[in-house]
Design a protein around this motif. Sequence first.
Motif, PDB file in Angstrom:
ATOM      1  N   THR A  52      35.559  31.858  31.369  1.00 35.44           N
ATOM      2  CA  THR A  52      36.002  33.204  31.011  1.00 35.44           C
ATOM      3  C   THR A  52      36.858  33.837  32.096  1.00 35.44           C
ATOM      4  OG1 THR A  52      33.997  34.050  31.996  1.00 35.44           O
ATOM      5  CG2 THR A  52      33.972  33.687  29.618  1.00 35.44           C
ATOM      6  N   GLY A  53      36.868  33.233  33.272  1.00 35.97           N
ATOM      7  CA  GLY A  53      37.588  33.855  34.371  1.00 35.97           C
ATOM      8  C   GLY A  53      38.952  33.245  34.583  1.00 35.97           C
ATOM      9  N   VAL A  54      39.425  33.397  35.786  1.00 38.91           N
ATOM     10  CA  VAL A  54      40.791  33.002  36.087  1.00 38.91           C
ATOM     11  C   VAL A  54      40.910  31.495  36.277  1.00 38.91           C
ATOM     12  CG1 VAL A  54      42.605  33.229  37.791  1.00 38.91           C
ATOM     13  CG2 VAL A  54      41.310  35.215  37.077  1.00 38.91           C
ATOM     14  N   GLY A  55      39.864  30.846  36.779  1.00 38.01           N
ATOM     15  CA  GLY A  55      39.965  29.409  36.993  1.00 38.01           C
ATOM     16  C   GLY A  55      40.475  29.083  38.377  1.00 38.01           C
ATOM     17  N   SER A  56      40.101  27.932  38.892  1.00 35.10           N
ATOM     18  CA  SER A  56      40.446  27.587  40.263  1.00 35.10           C
ATOM     19  C   SER A  56      41.197  26.280  40.379  1.00 35.10           C
ATOM     20  CB  SER A  56      39.173  27.520  41.115  1.00 35.10           C
ATOM     21  OG  SER A  56      38.376  28.639  40.886  1.00 35.10           O
ATOM     22  N   ILE A  86      46.519  32.984  37.486  1.00 38.49           N
ATOM     23  CA  ILE A  86      46.264  32.352  36.191  1.00 38.49           C
ATOM     24  C   ILE A  86      47.358  31.351  35.868  1.00 38.49           C
ATOM     25  CG2 ILE A  86      46.222  32.815  33.713  1.00 38.49           C
ATOM     26  CD1 ILE A  86      44.658  35.300  34.274  1.00 38.49           C
ATOM     27  N   ILE A  87      48.611  31.722  36.166  1.00 40.97           N
ATOM     28  CA  ILE A  87      49.718  30.795  35.914  1.00 40.97           C
ATOM     29  C   ILE A  87      49.558  29.549  36.781  1.00 40.97           C
ATOM     30  CG2 ILE A  87      52.201  30.483  36.179  1.00 40.97           C
ATOM     31  CD1 ILE A  87      52.502  33.425  35.398  1.00 40.97           C
ATOM     32  N   ALA A  88      49.184  29.758  38.049  1.00 39.20           N
ATOM     33  CA  ALA A  88      48.978  28.601  38.924  1.00 39.20           C
ATOM     34  C   ALA A  88      47.896  27.700  38.350  1.00 39.20           C
ATOM     35  CB  ALA A  88      48.593  29.061  40.334  1.00 39.20           C
ATOM     36  N   ASN A  89      46.823  28.315  37.831  1.00 36.72           N
ATOM     37  CA  ASN A  89      45.745  27.528  37.232  1.00 36.72           C
ATOM     38  C   ASN A  89      46.249  26.771  36.009  1.00 36.72           C
ATOM     39  OD1 ASN A  89      42.952  26.794  37.155  1.00 36.72           O
ATOM     40  ND2 ASN A  89      42.738  28.101  35.369  1.00 36.72           N
ATOM     41  N   ASN A  90      47.043  27.448  35.179  1.00 37.15           N
ATOM     42  CA  ASN A  90      47.581  26.794  33.981  1.00 37.15           C
ATOM     43  C   ASN A  90      48.445  25.600  34.357  1.00 37.15           C
ATOM     44  OD1 ASN A  90      46.381  28.737  32.434  1.00 37.15           O
ATOM     45  ND2 ASN A  90      48.246  29.918  32.076  1.00 37.15           N
ATOM     46  N   ILE A  91      49.341  25.788  35.335  1.00 40.22           N
ATOM     47  CA  ILE A  91      50.269  24.714  35.686  1.00 40.22           C
ATOM     48  C   ILE A  91      49.526  23.566  36.361  1.00 40.22           C
ATOM     49  CG2 ILE A  91      52.252  24.121  37.135  1.00 40.22           C
ATOM     50  CD1 ILE A  91      53.503  26.728  36.414  1.00 40.22           C
ATOM     51  N   SER A  92      48.477  23.873  37.123  1.00 36.53           N
ATOM     52  CA  SER A  92      47.755  22.763  37.744  1.00 36.53           C
ATOM     53  C   SER A  92      47.011  21.963  36.683  1.00 36.53           C
ATOM     54  CB  SER A  92      46.805  23.269  38.820  1.00 36.53           C
ATOM     55  OG  SER A  92      45.694  23.892  38.233  1.00 36.53           O
ATOM     56  N   VAL A 149      41.130  39.226  30.905  1.00 36.47           N
ATOM     57  CA  VAL A 149      41.485  37.812  30.995  1.00 36.47           C
ATOM     58  C   VAL A 149      41.014  37.119  29.733  1.00 36.47           C
ATOM     59  CG1 VAL A 149      41.135  35.697  32.302  1.00 36.47           C
ATOM     60  CG2 VAL A 149      41.279  37.874  33.492  1.00 36.47           C
ATOM     61  N   SER A 150      41.898  36.333  29.126  1.00 38.53           N
ATOM     62  CA  SER A 150      41.504  35.649  27.894  1.00 38.53           C
ATOM     63  C   SER A 150      42.133  34.261  27.893  1.00 38.53           C
ATOM     64  CB  SER A 150      41.987  36.443  26.683  1.00 38.53           C
ATOM     65  OG  SER A 150      43.389  36.572  26.761  1.00 38.53           O
ATOM     66  N   GLN A 151      41.853  33.513  26.839  1.00 39.45           N
ATOM     67  CA  GLN A 151      42.460  32.191  26.715  1.00 39.45           C
ATOM     68  C   GLN A 151      43.506  32.211  25.619  1.00 39.45           C
ATOM     69  OE1 GLN A 151      39.254  29.334  26.346  1.00 39.45           O
ATOM     70  NE2 GLN A 151      39.368  29.055  28.555  1.00 39.45           N
ATOM     71  N   SER A 152      44.567  31.471  25.856  1.00 36.12           N
ATOM     72  CA  SER A 152      45.659  31.466  24.894  1.00 36.12           C
ATOM     73  C   SER A 152      45.239  30.746  23.621  1.00 36.12           C
ATOM     74  CB  SER A 152      46.856  30.759  25.525  1.00 36.12           C
ATOM     75  OG  SER A 152      47.730  30.316  24.518  1.00 36.12           O
TER      76      SER A 152
END
Lengths: 138, 114, 106
Positions: free
Chosen positions: A58-62, B23-29, B63-66
């Motif tokens: 649910t959060g930002v993620g790492s 969040i973008i960094a997390n998505n791209i990783s 914060v949500s998920q796409s």
Amino acid sequence: MGMFDAIGVAGTGVTTYRTWLDALSDNISNINTVRPYDQPAFQEKMVVAQAVDYTGGTGVGSGVRVESIAHGNAEGRIVYDPTNSLANKDGYVRQPDIDLGSQMTQLIMAQRGYQANLAVVDRAHEAYSAALALGRNS
Amino acid sequence: MFDDVTSLALHSALNGLSTRQQIIANNISNLDTPGFRAGRIDFESQLQSALSSGSSPAVTGTVSQSLDATGLNGNNVNLDTETLSNVETGLRYQLAIRATDDQFGLLRSALRSA
Amino acid sequence: MSIGPIAMPIMPTVPAASTLSSTGTAGASAAGSTEGFSNALSGGLDNLQQLQSTADTLAVQAATGNLTNVHDYMIAATKASVATDLTVAVRNKAVEAFNEILRMQV
């Protein structure tokens, strides 16, 4: 992580994609590695990636991490090659069961991901530098 | 002295944009991670409604998920979308920093000429 | 002869601190922004101690790497710096005015 979070997260991406690139180049360089019939063939290395998320989705993620390296088919392809020094009495050797086309496609994907993560580090660095210049000129 | 609506709105924007970068960094990783859904944050609508209703502009985003369509491996990260968003977020962050800096600059010049 | 109190030259009236929110909550500030520049300045004076201590706390977090947002520290530091400038300016004006009065021939 903490302060420059975006850079840390992109860093995990860079590391993971680098691991993938290394595995792919290992596979490609060993694509013609012949083994005797009574030994396992050279096995394809596959990187298993997993998202790192301490907040349960649910959060930002790492970022991402390499959860494990899986290995491909140990049987390989049995090839009739009696002239090979490693061939058994029937003339068979084992070659790896690796498809070069698939490896090249993955190589392009891995390279794209690696560069994308480096670009994120760049942009985060720009933004943080701007933040660090706050108050300098007022 | 520093608690006016503008400063608070800018600070909320900075916080939201900074989280968005992460969040973008997390998505791209996680570009190729199977089953991964891209993250999103929306602070703009909260900020907008706070400003138009007159309540405090100190908002945190959601914060949500796409819900974009996924590929074969369950991953729905679109590198082009993320790249453009990354560039835009970086520029907006720098703009908000600049605006905050200018707020302080105004105060300082008022003090200097006093 | 008795000497009356000195009126601050740059702030004709200094409202009581209690009329201003000194914790920076936006609810008061949304109304506070309509109360004028003089109120904003005096609020800045009252806040100086708190602004400096906030900036110090964030600086320690920055040092240990626990700071969540870089801009938080930069903003806190700039606020503390501007508030200090304000306090110094007010003090200088007060000293000037005092000296001015001393020089007056009675």
